[in-house]
Design an enzyme around this catalytic site. Structure first.
Site, short mmCIF file in Angstrom:
data_model
loop_
_atom_site.label_atom_id
_atom_site.label_comp_id
_atom_site.label_asym_id
_atom_site.label_seq_id
_atom_site.Cartn_x
_atom_site.Cartn_y
_atom_site.Cartn_z
N TYR A 70 -17.34 15.58 34.90
CA TYR A 70 -17.05 15.64 36.33
C TYR A 70 -17.90 14.65 37.14
O TYR A 70 -17.60 14.34 38.29
CB TYR A 70 -17.27 17.06 36.89
N ASP A 116 -13.19 30.92 34.41
CA ASP A 116 -12.06 31.48 35.17
C ASP A 116 -11.23 32.40 34.28
O ASP A 116 -10.79 33.47 34.72
CB ASP A 116 -11.17 30.35 35.72
N LYS A 128 -16.94 20.78 21.30
CA LYS A 128 -15.77 20.21 20.63
C LYS A 128 -16.33 19.13 19.69
O LYS A 128 -15.97 17.95 19.76
CB LYS A 128 -14.81 19.63 21.70
N ASP A 145 -15.86 25.47 33.36
CA ASP A 145 -14.97 25.65 34.51
C ASP A 145 -13.75 26.47 34.07
O ASP A 145 -13.37 27.46 34.70
CB ASP A 145 -14.54 24.25 34.98
N ASP A 161 -11.51 25.35 21.64
CA ASP A 161 -10.14 25.86 21.51
C ASP A 161 -10.16 27.27 20.90
O ASP A 161 -9.44 28.16 21.34
CB ASP A 161 -9.25 24.89 20.71
#
Ligand code: NAD
Length: 359
Positions: free
Chosen positions: A141, A252, A192, A248, A224
């Site tokens: 980000y 959620d 990952k 992020d 994943d």
């Protein structure tokens, strides 16, 4: 020693829910002789209205001097037309960057009494208690270079840079391990590393930091699989730590496992453990001023503040136990109410938590 708390009620339902949370803070401050002093300041749209800035200098100075900050929420349709630079959300972002709040702690807790609120089967989520630790100020980000460029063949190409330095990984790792010590002493690091070199380094540094915490168990999981496990068997996790983007998304998803956003607190911490504590939800302008907002996420944010910034674990435990007791009594604000429960106002919910604390 006196501890200073800055209270930032903000906009919309912010002042209503913060009022109840401060009553709870005052109660445990007395009972546990915590020596906490608090003062209030303006932030967000209400600060813009008064001063022309969503983060006035005076507020920032008080925030820097405080041991912890309790925030309600900012924003609302009244300020949606403003220039980006003075929008209420800029007040929040300004606090995060000025105080270097790089570690975002988001618990996903589902009180057994509210298991019906989840979209998953009650037996999968009842009693869920996960803490997601998300790196908040680095990763893809913020990485440079970034942008959209036009190639020689005329085709446009978008690009971002996923980068983490060792020191950034080390400090978020410590934040996660420290938090795990206050809970179930298990950290699962999400990466990952089968595809991305950044997360190969992430995994290596996590292992290095783990050596400083022999009492905490460290495991690793690919992102994943973590997404899958969160909806398959979420109760297997204690603390999950991950980078900005994965965090992020996963936080959620984890929050929504509980189905009741009015119940979820959060913390953003800096390297010294000073932090800003706030509910996960926004300023709910649709119900502001009606006295029906759920104050429990803000009250539970006070518990997090006591645990993570003010070294007052017993007081934090007492608040969390009081909230659970109130739910046992069948009291609910309208956002979490169901058949057979008593629907109460914001103020009455605050009264009930105070009564449960004193009982
Ligand atoms: P929201 O979280 O404010 O509201 C979503 C829905 O949940 C609404 O129906 C609302 O009534 C309900 N709700 C939220 N909190 C509740 C509570 N404590 N009790 C009962 N019901 C509750 O999200 P939104 O509507 O997308 O955003 C409204 C404003 O809040 C926007 O201006 C947005 O920018 C801002 N916002 C601020 C923050 C923050 O301050 N950290 C976070 C998210 C959104």
């Amino acid at each position: 020693m006196t501890k200073k708390v800055l209270v930032l009620p903000g906009d919309g339902i912010g002042p209503e829910i913060v009022e109840q949370a401060v009553r709870v803070l005052d109660a445990v401050n007395d009972t546990f002789s915590l020596g906490i002093e608090h003062e209030s300041a303006l932030v967000g749209g209400s600060a813009y209205d008064e001063t022309g800035s969503p983060l006035p200098e005076a507020t920032l100075a008080k925030a820097k001097a405080a041991d912890a900050i309790l925030l309600g929420a900012v924003g609302g349709p009244k300020w949606d037309g403003l220039d980006m630079a003075v929008r209420p959300e800029k007040g929040l972002l300004g606090l995060r960057s000025n105080l270097e709040l790089f570690s975002n702690l988001r618990p996903a807790i589902l009180y057994p009494q509210l298991a019906d609120a989840s979209s998953l089967k009650p037996e999968i989520v009842a009693g869920l208690d996960i803490l997601i630790v998300r790196e908040l100020t680095g990763g893809i980000y913020f990485g440079q270079p970034r942008g959209i460029r036009t190639l020689e063949n005329g085709e446009r190409e978008g690009f971002n840079t996923y980068v983490y330095s060792e020191s950034e990984i080390r400090r978020i790792a410590r934040s996660a391990f420290d938090a795990a010590r206050q809970r179930g002493k298990r950290v699962c690091s999400i990466d990952k590393s089968n595809v991305l070199e950044v997360t190969v380094l992430w995994k290596e540094v996590m292992e290095e930091v783990a050596k400083e915490y022999p009492d905490v168990e460290l495991t690793h999981m690919l992102v994943d699989n973590a997404a899958m496990q969160l909806v398959r068997a979420p109760k297997q996790f204690d603390v999950m730590v991950t980078g900005n983007m994965f965090g992020d998304i996963l936080s959620d998803a984890a929050a929504m496992l509980t189905g009741s956003i009015g119940m979820l607190p959060s913390a953003s911490l800096n390297a010294e453990g000073r932090g800003m504590y706030e509910p996960c939800h926004g300023s709910a302008p649709d119900i502001a001023g009606q006295g029906i907002a759920n104050p429990l996420a803000t009250i539970l944010s006070v518990a997090m503040m006591l645990r993570y910034s003010l070294a007052a674990k017993s007081a934090a435990d007492a608040i969390e136990a009081a909230v659970s007791k109130v739910l046992d009594q069948g009291l609910r604000t309208s956002d979490i109410t169901s058949e057979g429960c008593t629907t109460v106002s914001t103020q009455a919910m605050g009264d009930a938590v105070l009564a449960a604390l004193k009982a």
